[in-house]
Design a protein around this motif. Sequence first.
Motif, PDB file in Angstrom:
ATOM      1  N   PHE A  12      27.073  41.079  37.600  1.00 16.34           N
ATOM      2  CA  PHE A  12      25.783  41.375  37.121  1.00 16.34           C
ATOM      3  C   PHE A  12      25.575  41.026  35.674  1.00 16.34           C
ATOM      4  O   PHE A  12      24.485  40.870  35.119  1.00 16.34           O
ATOM      5  CB  PHE A  12      25.618  42.953  37.317  1.00 16.34           C
ATOM      6  N   TYR A  16      15.514  48.497  28.111  1.00 17.21           N
ATOM      7  CA  TYR A  16      16.522  48.105  29.195  1.00 17.21           C
ATOM      8  C   TYR A  16      17.473  49.288  29.415  1.00 17.21           C
ATOM      9  O   TYR A  16      17.855  49.739  30.342  1.00 17.21           O
ATOM     10  CB  TYR A  16      16.891  46.637  29.243  1.00 17.21           C
ATOM     11  N   TYR A  23      24.778  42.174  43.618  1.00 15.20           N
ATOM     12  CA  TYR A  23      25.352  41.195  42.945  1.00 15.20           C
ATOM     13  C   TYR A  23      26.493  40.333  43.821  1.00 15.20           C
ATOM     14  O   TYR A  23      25.899  40.044  44.928  1.00 15.20           O
ATOM     15  CB  TYR A  23      26.459  41.885  41.880  1.00 15.20           C
ATOM     16  N   ASN A  61      25.267  42.600  27.000  1.00 16.48           N
ATOM     17  CA  ASN A  61      23.874  42.540  27.333  1.00 16.48           C
ATOM     18  C   ASN A  61      23.220  42.274  26.157  1.00 16.48           C
ATOM     19  O   ASN A  61      22.024  41.500  25.974  1.00 16.48           O
ATOM     20  CB  ASN A  61      23.334  43.838  27.382  1.00 16.48           C
ATOM     21  N   GLN A  65      21.460  53.654  36.589  1.00 20.25           N
ATOM     22  CA  GLN A  65      21.645  52.427  35.941  1.00 20.25           C
ATOM     23  C   GLN A  65      21.025  51.333  36.589  1.00 20.25           C
ATOM     24  O   GLN A  65      19.935  51.352  36.611  1.00 20.25           O
ATOM     25  CB  GLN A  65      23.552  52.071  36.067  1.00 20.25           C
ATOM     26  N   SER A  66      21.606  50.405  37.245  1.00 16.23           N
ATOM     27  CA  SER A  66      20.985  49.196  37.854  1.00 16.23           C
ATOM     28  C   SER A  66      19.878  49.404  38.917  1.00 16.23           C
ATOM     29  O   SER A  66      18.990  48.658  39.403  1.00 16.23           O
ATOM     30  CB  SER A  66      21.817  48.094  38.585  1.00 16.23           C
ATOM     31  N   GLY A 115      24.032  50.584  41.711  1.00 17.78           N
ATOM     32  CA  GLY A 115      24.092  50.613  40.152  1.00 17.78           C
ATOM     33  C   GLY A 115      25.550  51.248  39.949  1.00 17.78           C
ATOM     34  O   GLY A 115      26.065  51.905  40.657  1.00 17.78           O
ATOM     35  N   VAL A 116      25.964  50.852  38.420  1.00 15.96           N
ATOM     36  CA  VAL A 116      27.274  51.368  38.185  1.00 15.96           C
ATOM     37  C   VAL A 116      27.390  52.694  38.027  1.00 15.96           C
ATOM     38  O   VAL A 116      28.744  53.326  37.826  1.00 15.96           O
ATOM     39  CB  VAL A 116      27.827  50.542  36.875  1.00 15.96           C
ATOM     40  N   ASN A 166      21.347  41.491  35.301  1.00 16.72           N
ATOM     41  CA  ASN A 166      20.907  42.131  33.841  1.00 16.72           C
ATOM     42  C   ASN A 166      20.150  40.911  33.046  1.00 16.72           C
ATOM     43  O   ASN A 166      19.205  41.443  32.530  1.00 16.72           O
ATOM     44  CB  ASN A 166      22.252  42.393  33.011  1.00 16.72           C
ATOM     45  N   CYS A 206      18.215  52.306  32.231  1.00 14.41           N
ATOM     46  CA  CYS A 206      19.277  52.201  33.107  1.00 14.41           C
ATOM     47  C   CYS A 206      19.895  53.642  33.064  1.00 14.41           C
ATOM     48  O   CYS A 206      20.580  54.093  33.802  1.00 14.41           O
ATOM     49  CB  CYS A 206      20.363  51.309  32.334  1.00 14.41           C
ATOM     50  N   LYS A 212      16.372  48.654  38.256  1.00 15.05           N
ATOM     51  CA  LYS A 212      15.740  47.365  38.089  1.00 15.05           C
ATOM     52  C   LYS A 212      14.653  47.153  39.181  1.00 15.05           C
ATOM     53  O   LYS A 212      13.828  46.379  39.125  1.00 15.05           O
ATOM     54  CB  LYS A 212      16.895  46.351  38.260  1.00 15.05           C
ATOM     55  N   ILE A 230      30.882  51.618  30.490  1.00 15.33           N
ATOM     56  CA  ILE A 230      29.921  52.605  29.835  1.00 15.33           C
ATOM     57  C   ILE A 230      30.739  53.898  29.745  1.00 15.33           C
ATOM     58  O   ILE A 230      31.095  54.710  30.482  1.00 15.33           O
ATOM     59  CB  ILE A 230      28.518  52.932  30.591  1.00 15.33           C
ATOM     60  N   GLU A 286      25.894  53.105  25.883  1.00 19.62           N
ATOM     61  CA  GLU A 286      25.864  51.781  26.273  1.00 19.62           C
ATOM     62  C   GLU A 286      25.386  51.041  25.173  1.00 19.62           C
ATOM     63  O   GLU A 286      25.764  49.887  25.009  1.00 19.62           O
ATOM     64  CB  GLU A 286      24.938  51.747  27.364  1.00 19.62           C
TER      65      GLU A 286
HETATM   66  N1  GLN Z   1      23.424  49.316  32.312  1.00 18.84           N
HETATM   67  C1  GLN Z   1      24.272  48.468  33.278  1.00 18.84           C
HETATM   68  C2  GLN Z   1      24.557  47.337  32.289  1.00 18.84           C
HETATM   69  O1  GLN Z   1      23.448  46.730  31.871  1.00 18.84           O
HETATM   70  C3  GLN Z   1      23.876  48.593  34.339  1.00 18.84           C
HETATM   71  C4  GLN Z   1      24.736  47.651  35.414  1.00 18.84           C
HETATM   72  C5  GLN Z   1      24.871  48.245  36.900  1.00 18.84           C
HETATM   73  O2  GLN Z   1      24.507  49.142  36.901  1.00 18.84           O
HETATM   74  N2  GLN Z   1      25.051  47.082  37.521  1.00 18.84           N
HETATM   75  O3  GLN Z   1      25.562  46.627  32.457  1.00 18.84           O
END
Ligand code: GLN
Length: 312
Positions: A102, A196, A248, A172, A70-71, A265-266, A121, A200, A74, A35, A165
Amino acid sequence: MQNLRFAELDIQGLLRRIEQELSSEFGKGQVCTTIPELQTVPGSQFGMAVATVNGDEFVIGAAETPFSIQSLSKVFVLEKVLQITGASLWERVGREPSGLPFNSLALLEIEGGVPRNPFINAGALVLTDHLAANHATAEKAVLQFVQSLSANDSIAINERVAKSEKETGGLNFALAHLLRSRKSIAGNVDQILDTYIRLCALEMSCLDLARAFTHLANNGVCPRSGQSVLPELDVRRVNALMLTCGLYDGVGNFAYRVGIPAKSGVGGGVVGVIPRVLSVAVWAPELDAQGNSLAGISALELFTKYSGWSIF
Ligand code: GLN
């Protein structure tokens, strides 16, 4: 689990010791490359926050600086889906680790469009669709949920990160269209992707995150508000999914080194849960090859090592 009482452990001293010992971990990883907007984040930042089931909180470093979750979103999406629709989501998403990155398309293609778990994802896209089908404003529902868990109304989406993103997240888009073609997504693909990606792009601090996860250490009850967020059985299951799928293809190594349920999360955040004790959030933007925070994992490893708290 070694059942230390909080009074017996100097958590603030432990955080100070971790901050000192971590210095050699910076410069080894890379800030998120997928990103572009996140590449502007200086890599050597570090923050950590602990929120105990007793309501005590401890912070160190940049623990109150908001960063891209980010993730980590989820987990909130899964909880919101569980709250609204209960167990029916498991008809559309599995509960097994994927052993793959992921954003991988590979298993999804082979396994007929049923994502392995809610924390990759593809799984989160299916959950977002499920939430959107059962709630008029999915994004707002998750945002309000997070704000209330963190007791912080200023938590918001970073529009620049979301835009960045959207412009570059081709994988994605591919995942979402594959899911739609296998009928795993029923709604409008562009809307699902938009929700989504925007979730994130939520920004929260370590302290916000530690607060937002404490109910997962406290049988579903938020210690500060006394509010019941999820039934006890669901909490056990969310923790089990984090333990097996939360990092992951780095999840086995994390269980070996740290030994607690956690989600990464990334943006460089990792949040861990020590059931019946506390939640702990750490932020360090440089990532390892699996997209998990390099210093963040080391910080949590030191935390469980020195405290003796682990689920094993
Ligand atoms: N928004 C990121 C993606 O969809 C989230 C990935 C992550 O945090 N691992 O790729």
